[in-house]
Write a protein that holds these residues in place. Structure first.
Motif, PDB file in Angstrom:
ATOM      1  N   TYR A 120       0.835  -1.196   0.000  1.00 59.30           N
ATOM      2  CA  TYR A 120       0.000   0.000   0.000  1.00 59.30           C
ATOM      3  C   TYR A 120       0.873   1.251   0.000  1.00 59.30           C
ATOM      4  O   TYR A 120       1.818   1.364   0.789  1.00 59.30           O
ATOM      5  CB  TYR A 120      -0.916   0.029   1.220  1.00 59.30           C
ATOM      6  N   SER A 121       0.549   2.200  -0.843  1.00 59.71           N
ATOM      7  CA  SER A 121       1.352   3.434  -0.909  1.00 59.71           C
ATOM      8  C   SER A 121       1.286   4.214   0.393  1.00 59.71           C
ATOM      9  O   SER A 121       2.262   4.852   0.800  1.00 59.71           O
ATOM     10  CB  SER A 121       0.868   4.315  -2.060  1.00 59.71           C
ATOM     11  N   SER A 122       0.130   4.164   1.076  1.00 62.91           N
ATOM     12  CA  SER A 122       0.005   4.890   2.346  1.00 62.91           C
ATOM     13  C   SER A 122       0.960   4.329   3.389  1.00 62.91           C
ATOM     14  O   SER A 122       1.534   5.060   4.189  1.00 62.91           O
ATOM     15  CB  SER A 122      -1.433   4.818   2.870  1.00 62.91           C
ATOM     16  N   VAL A 123       1.157   2.982   3.355  1.00 61.13           N
ATOM     17  CA  VAL A 123       2.100   2.344   4.275  1.00 61.13           C
ATOM     18  C   VAL A 123       3.525   2.641   3.840  1.00 61.13           C
ATOM     19  O   VAL A 123       4.402   2.928   4.655  1.00 61.13           O
ATOM     20  CB  VAL A 123       1.851   0.821   4.330  1.00 61.13           C
ATOM     21  N   GLN A 124       3.776   2.594   2.549  1.00 62.79           N
ATOM     22  CA  GLN A 124       5.112   2.876   2.035  1.00 62.79           C
ATOM     23  C   GLN A 124       5.576   4.280   2.401  1.00 62.79           C
ATOM     24  O   GLN A 124       6.746   4.486   2.734  1.00 62.79           O
ATOM     25  CB  GLN A 124       5.139   2.692   0.513  1.00 62.79           C
ATOM     26  N   ASN A 125       4.655   5.231   2.364  1.00 61.09           N
ATOM     27  CA  ASN A 125       5.024   6.613   2.690  1.00 61.09           C
ATOM     28  C   ASN A 125       5.541   6.732   4.117  1.00 61.09           C
ATOM     29  O   ASN A 125       6.463   7.500   4.399  1.00 61.09           O
ATOM     30  CB  ASN A 125       3.820   7.539   2.500  1.00 61.09           C
ATOM     31  N   ILE A 126       4.928   5.975   5.025  1.00 62.08           N
ATOM     32  CA  ILE A 126       5.352   6.019   6.429  1.00 62.08           C
ATOM     33  C   ILE A 126       6.629   5.202   6.630  1.00 62.08           C
ATOM     34  O   ILE A 126       7.531   5.593   7.372  1.00 62.08           O
ATOM     35  CB  ILE A 126       4.236   5.463   7.349  1.00 62.08           C
ATOM     36  N   ASN A 186       7.249   7.349  17.768  1.00 64.61           N
ATOM     37  CA  ASN A 186       7.868   6.572  18.840  1.00 64.61           C
ATOM     38  C   ASN A 186       6.807   5.722  19.546  1.00 64.61           C
ATOM     39  O   ASN A 186       5.606   5.884  19.319  1.00 64.61           O
ATOM     40  CB  ASN A 186       8.588   7.506  19.825  1.00 64.61           C
ATOM     41  N   TRP A 187       7.285   4.831  20.415  1.00 66.64           N
ATOM     42  CA  TRP A 187       6.354   3.924  21.091  1.00 66.64           C
ATOM     43  C   TRP A 187       5.389   4.676  21.995  1.00 66.64           C
ATOM     44  O   TRP A 187       4.246   4.259  22.183  1.00 66.64           O
ATOM     45  CB  TRP A 187       7.122   2.867  21.889  1.00 66.64           C
ATOM     46  N   TYR A 188       5.839   5.785  22.587  1.00 67.70           N
ATOM     47  CA  TYR A 188       4.937   6.589  23.426  1.00 67.70           C
ATOM     48  C   TYR A 188       3.692   6.983  22.646  1.00 67.70           C
ATOM     49  O   TYR A 188       2.563   6.837  23.111  1.00 67.70           O
ATOM     50  CB  TYR A 188       5.653   7.863  23.893  1.00 67.70           C
ATOM     51  N   SER A 189       3.923   7.507  21.427  1.00 64.63           N
ATOM     52  CA  SER A 189       2.802   7.986  20.613  1.00 64.63           C
ATOM     53  C   SER A 189       1.936   6.842  20.120  1.00 64.63           C
ATOM     54  O   SER A 189       0.704   6.962  20.056  1.00 64.63           O
ATOM     55  CB  SER A 189       3.336   8.796  19.429  1.00 64.63           C
ATOM     56  N   ILE A 190       2.572   5.724  19.786  1.00 68.98           N
ATOM     57  CA  ILE A 190       1.810   4.559  19.302  1.00 68.98           C
ATOM     58  C   ILE A 190       0.884   4.031  20.399  1.00 68.98           C
ATOM     59  O   ILE A 190      -0.308   3.788  20.168  1.00 68.98           O
ATOM     60  CB  ILE A 190       2.780   3.465  18.821  1.00 68.98           C
ATOM     61  N   ILE A 191       1.422   3.866  21.615  1.00 68.26           N
ATOM     62  CA  ILE A 191       0.595   3.357  22.720  1.00 68.26           C
ATOM     63  C   ILE A 191      -0.520   4.346  23.041  1.00 68.26           C
ATOM     64  O   ILE A 191      -1.664   3.959  23.321  1.00 68.26           O
ATOM     65  CB  ILE A 191       1.473   3.101  23.967  1.00 68.26           C
ATOM     66  N   GLU A 195       0.872  17.581  18.110  1.00 75.21           N
ATOM     67  CA  GLU A 195      -0.379  18.287  17.820  1.00 75.21           C
ATOM     68  C   GLU A 195      -1.532  17.344  17.507  1.00 75.21           C
ATOM     69  O   GLU A 195      -2.688  17.630  17.831  1.00 75.21           O
ATOM     70  CB  GLU A 195      -0.175  19.264  16.659  1.00 75.21           C
ATOM     71  N   SER A 196      -1.217  16.224  16.856  1.00 82.58           N
ATOM     72  CA  SER A 196      -2.299  15.303  16.475  1.00 82.58           C
ATOM     73  C   SER A 196      -2.806  14.483  17.653  1.00 82.58           C
ATOM     74  O   SER A 196      -3.904  13.923  17.595  1.00 82.58           O
ATOM     75  CB  SER A 196      -1.810  14.365  15.366  1.00 82.58           C
ATOM     76  N   LEU A 197      -2.017  14.384  18.722  1.00 83.98           N
ATOM     77  CA  LEU A 197      -2.398  13.555  19.866  1.00 83.98           C
ATOM     78  C   LEU A 197      -2.937  14.336  21.053  1.00 83.98           C
ATOM     79  O   LEU A 197      -3.776  13.839  21.801  1.00 83.98           O
ATOM     80  CB  LEU A 197      -1.197  12.730  20.337  1.00 83.98           C
ATOM     81  N   PHE A 207      -0.658   1.960  10.375  1.00 86.46           N
ATOM     82  CA  PHE A 207      -1.979   1.439  10.740  1.00 86.46           C
ATOM     83  C   PHE A 207      -2.776   2.463  11.551  1.00 86.46           C
ATOM     84  O   PHE A 207      -3.999   2.539  11.450  1.00 86.46           O
ATOM     85  CB  PHE A 207      -1.840   0.160  11.566  1.00 86.46           C
ATOM     86  N   LEU A 208      -2.064   3.236  12.363  1.00 84.75           N
ATOM     87  CA  LEU A 208      -2.719   4.205  13.247  1.00 84.75           C
ATOM     88  C   LEU A 208      -2.883   5.580  12.602  1.00 84.75           C
ATOM     89  O   LEU A 208      -3.222   6.552  13.274  1.00 84.75           O
ATOM     90  CB  LEU A 208      -1.912   4.333  14.545  1.00 84.75           C
ATOM     91  N   LYS A 209      -2.610   5.643  11.279  1.00 89.46           N
ATOM     92  CA  LYS A 209      -2.844   6.855  10.489  1.00 89.46           C
ATOM     93  C   LYS A 209      -1.960   8.026  10.909  1.00 89.46           C
ATOM     94  O   LYS A 209      -2.355   9.190  10.769  1.00 89.46           O
ATOM     95  CB  LYS A 209      -4.323   7.278  10.556  1.00 89.46           C
ATOM     96  N   PHE A 210      -0.767   7.751  11.411  1.00 96.28           N
ATOM     97  CA  PHE A 210       0.194   8.818  11.657  1.00 96.28           C
ATOM     98  C   PHE A 210       0.764   9.289  10.317  1.00 96.28           C
ATOM     99  O   PHE A 210       0.731   8.562   9.317  1.00 96.28           O
ATOM    100  CB  PHE A 210       1.332   8.337  12.561  1.00 96.28           C
ATOM    101  N   LYS A 211       1.347  10.451  10.302  1.00 98.80           N
ATOM    102  CA  LYS A 211       1.936  10.988   9.076  1.00 98.80           C
ATOM    103  C   LYS A 211       3.398  10.598   8.915  1.00 98.80           C
ATOM    104  O   LYS A 211       4.002  10.827   7.870  1.00 98.80           O
ATOM    105  CB  LYS A 211       1.785  12.508   9.045  1.00 98.80           C
TER     106      LYS A 211
END
Length: 843
Positions: free
Chosen positions: A126-132, A163-168, A268-270, A155-159
């Motif tokens: 997926y291009s969206s995954v490749q971009n990340i 880091n793991w802090y943000s993922i959790i 800003e996104s979180l 998967f979590l729609k980050f840009k």
């Protein structure tokens, strides 16, 4: 990616008519919708096989078609036969995306990395995954842990890879009911790609959960652990704490908890959805339990609205018994920047209420030795009660009461404040008037400045150009606030005095006393040197008889002048300016409840005007005074509480009446008008025994003047002049959380407090704030104007956000410096700051 591959198919197979693209999860729908080429036409399957087949074979038979089919790809004999367009599919081609070799060639990966590509190719296509994932898809640094973190970020729609802090944190946010669909999708992907183990490893590393199975509940509990440990980190574990199993005790883990929190605040996104999530965590970590276990005195690191209300619920029960202790808690809460909206406004209000109660409690007696002592006590400290009452009423009106829990008894407190104030001014003025009565209301017996001597004492003796501003109903306590605003000007030398207004404290009488000349009451048509004192034209004539080049003018007229016209006006030796904001609002029944708002407007307007007089119009000397003060209570005055006016009176209002003969004392104190004024007329004035009102039709009774209360009679005289150079020291800044500052994700957030309010002794200061590596500037610069006049610390607080440059990205320690903008050699503050961005973290 899809467009490129599609074009390749059509280029490689010139006879190709239809290129099928199956996308069961609609993961590529957004990319397909953006396709823009003249080579082929995009057609969408809409569960209409017969119509679509006809269109493809008849209407579009001469066009090249890209057919988007949001169904599962047929990959069995049965599936092919069940597909309605099987014939067309077999005659054409199907776009395939999971080509491992092509993928590795595109990204320049090595053969030994093929296993990882194959393992995750169903996502990497997926291009969206490749971009990340692109930053980690290199032959040199293609590690599985990095790829897993990048995949989770996608998967979590980050840009970008987070880091793991943000993922959790994002997983915790999506654990809420409103994100049910998003969480289910990402959960399926996590399990399908075998990412549970690494996720649980990271969650357990930063919490005390020891989770063994990935699920929505664990994600929510991880955020509970974060909030609980961050919030309670300043307290030792309470034995009765029901959440103690979450408690982190070692210093290293607390540092990680703080880093985690700062990461969120700098993202800003979180930040916003995270703070919203915290609102719902009270079901898990109950604020009521935290306050019960640790007490309202605890310095919690972060306050959710529920925690704020729980603290306020408890302390509002202690307002009258532990005023000082509660005030300390309120002051601490006011410095918590996360407290917003209704909670913050309620705290502001309670602070005024507590200060008000504190001043009331400090009154030892309402009786003084002599009449002058009443005035001295009022001008030294007594006025503060009126000021704090005004501020508490204003603050209360700003609260959205619909958002305040019923457990916080705001209405009861508000009612108590009104009752306490009413009782106070009644006792205060009852004894004051008794004292005045002992000297028969003869002002000549008082060794205090009187309003009728204003011109002689304050104006006649000034040989330089002078502007006199008379602000109708500018009460002494409000003038003290005005003085504080004026002190913000570093070249201003303003000071305040007082004078005793005449009785009755009525506009036409007070205005006349402030003019020169021999005055007479003249049955209410007040004269000075036989000229009417009404209107600026008459007042100009009166003034010009005593001062050459004198003029009287309304403020509204001055405000409409051009700068050139204003300069001409202020070439006069004496200018009397009549300013009417407070009385114009309060002295009308329809608007009297906006009296205190009018006071705020008047203060701001006068402060700006005086500064302009000094700086733009070259006026060195300015006097500000008032014709009278006022009484105001925010509770409606019932008609039964009003006293009746007698008949056969010359003049009256709701706080006085004037008669030709000495009146019966039952309605109040009666005395000759000439004893408190510059009049010689043989008439008598009667004023109530305290703060009572007379029944007067067509007027309001909450805002009143005309009587003899201290609030009505003690009027201000502000003497303002301007020096050519600054003469006082400036206010100092200080850093909150000193010693705990750290940079996360290239950002430093902190607060600067202006230590003291602006005053005669401490003037405003402009400061420059930035980060330095040695002496090299390595961040943006912020300019702060330390010019706050409020005594409330929360209103002298400044939020600062500094972003470091690439030059400092790898430097562990930077120095925060705060300079006065006029001295860039000697910093006011120097503070070491840990740069966590530069530290190689294991997340």
């Amino acid at each position: 990616m899809i467009e490129e591959k599609a074009l390749t198919y059509f280029n490689n197979f010139p006879d190709l008519k239809i290129l099928f693209f199956f996308d069961e999860q609609k993961e590529f729908l957004e990319e397909v919708q953006k396709l823009s080429t003249n080579v082929f036409k995009v057609v969408y399957w809409e569960n209409n096989p017969f119509v679509l087949k006809y269109q493809l074979t008849q209407e579009m038979q001469h066009e090249k078609i890209f057919l988007y089919v949001p169904l599962a790809q047929p990959n069995t004999q049965e599936a092919y036969h069940a597909f309605p367009l099987m014939g067309l599919l077999l005659a054409n081609k199907e776009l395939q995306l999971d080509n491992v070799g092509t993928f590795m060639e595109e990204f320049g990966l090595q053969r030994n990395q093929k296993r990882l590509v194959s393992k995750y190719i169903k996502e990497l296509k997926y291009s969206s995954v490749q971009n990340i994932c692109k930053p980690v898809l290199t032959s040199g640094s293609f590690q599985e842990k990095d790829l897993q973190r990048a995949l989770l970020s996608a998967f979590l729609k980050f840009k970008k890879t987070e880091n793991w802090y943000s993922i959790i944190t994002k997983l915790g946010i999506w654990s809420q009911e409103e994100y049910q669909e998003q969480f289910k999708t990402v959960e399926n992907k996590i399990k399908a790609n075998g990412l549970e183990e690494i996720l649980l490893e990271q969650i357990n590393k930063y919490t005390n959960l020891y989770a063994t199975e990935f699920c929505k509940t664990i994600c929510r509990q991880a955020i509970c652990s974060l909030w609980y440990n961050y919030t309670t980190q300043n307290s030792n574990l309470a034995k009765e704490d029901p959440y103690q199993k979450l408690k982190i005790n070692d210093a290293t883990s607390i540092i990680k908890t703080n880093q985690w929190w700062q990461e969120i605040e700098n993202n800003e996104s979180l930040e916003k959805p995270f703070k919203t999530l915290l609102l719902h965590l009270d079901k898990d970590i109950q604020s009521q339990q935290l306050v019960k276990c640790y007490g309202v005195e605890t310095k919690f690191q972060y306050y959710t609205p529920q925690l704020v209300w729980e603290v306020l619920k408890v302390i509002t029960l202690q307002l009258n018994t532990q005023t000082s202790e509660v005030l300390e808690i309120i002051n601490r809460l006011s410095l918590q920047q996360e407290i917003k909206n209704t909670e913050r406004q309620t705290i502001v209000w309670l602070r005024h209420v507590l200060k008000f109660s504190q001043e009331i409690q400090q009154i030892e007696s309402y009786h003084y030795n002599n009449t002058e002592d009443y005035i001295h006590a009022y001008t030294e400290t007594g006025y503060k009660i009126d000021s704090l009452y005004r501020k508490s009423i204003l603050a209360y009106k700003k609260i959205d009461l619909a958002e305040v829990p019923k457990s916080v008894a705001t209405e009861d407190i508000f009612r108590t404040v009104n009752e306490t104030y009413q009782k106070h001014i009644d006792l205060q003025n009852r004894t004051w008037l008794q004292s005045l009565n002992q000297i028969h209301f003869d002002y000549k017996e008082l060794k205090v400045p009187k309003q009728y001597d204003f011109y002689k004492n304050e104006v006649a003796t000034v040989n330089q150009k002078l502007v006199v501003i008379i602000s109708d109903a500018l009460r002494y306590e409000a003038a003290v606030d005005l003085l504080a605003i004026m002190h913000g000007d570093s070249k201003n030398t303003a000071e305040i005095k007082y004078q005793l207004a005449s009785i009755p404290s009525k506009t036409n009488i007070g205005m006349a006393q402030l003019l020169p000349g021999i005055k007479s009451f003249n049955n209410g048509e007040v004269l000075s040197d036989d000229l009417s004192t009404s209107g600026t034209d008459n007042r100009t004539k009166i003034l010009q008889a005593y001062k050459e080049k004198a003029i009287a003018i309304q403020y509204t007229e001055v405000d409409s002048l051009s700068q050139k016209e204003a300069r001409e006006l202020f070439k006069n030796n004496l200018v009397y300016i009549y300013h009417d904001v407070i009385d114009a609002t309060g002295d009308k029944r329809v608007s009297e409840r906006r009296t205190f708002e009018a006071v705020e407007s008047a203060k701001d307007e006068l402060a700006k005007f005086v500064k302009m007089l000094h700086s733009s119009y070259n006026v060195t000397n300015v006097l500000i005074t008032a014709d009278h003060g006022f009484l105001y209570t925010d509770e409606k005055i019932e008609d039964k509480a009003l006293e009746a006016l007698p008949k056969n009176i010359l003049s009256s209002h709701n706080r006085f009446f004037i008669t030709e003969e000495d009146h019966n004392q039952e309605l109040g104190y009666t005395f000759p008008l000439k004893l408190t004024t510059a009049f010689d007329d043989e008439v008598y004035v009667t004023t109530p025994f305290s703060v009572n009102r007379y029944r007067k039709s067509g007027v309001g009774h909450q805002f009143v003047h005309g009587g003899a209360s201290l609030q009505e009679l003690v009027t201000p005289v502000i003497v303002s002049s301007r020096k050519r150079v600054e003469f006082a020291k400036k206010v100092m800044p200080t850093i909150l959380n000193k010693g705990k500052l750290s940079i996360v994700s290239n950002v430093l957030k902190f607060n600067i407090l202006q230590e003291n309010e602006i005053s005669k002794l401490e003037k405003e200061r402009s400061v420059r704030v930035a980060l330095y590596k040695d002496n090299q500037l390595v961040s943006n610069e912020i300019i702060l104007e330390l010019n706050k006049v409020s005594e409330s610390p929360s209103e002298r607080l400044f939020n600062v956000l500094l972003i470091i440059t690439a030059v400092a990205a790898e430097t562990n320690m930077l120095k925060l410096k705060v300079f006065d903008v006029e001295d860039e050699l000697n910093p006011l503050i120097e503070e070491w700051v840990q740069n966590n961005t530069s530290i190689a973290q294991d997340f």
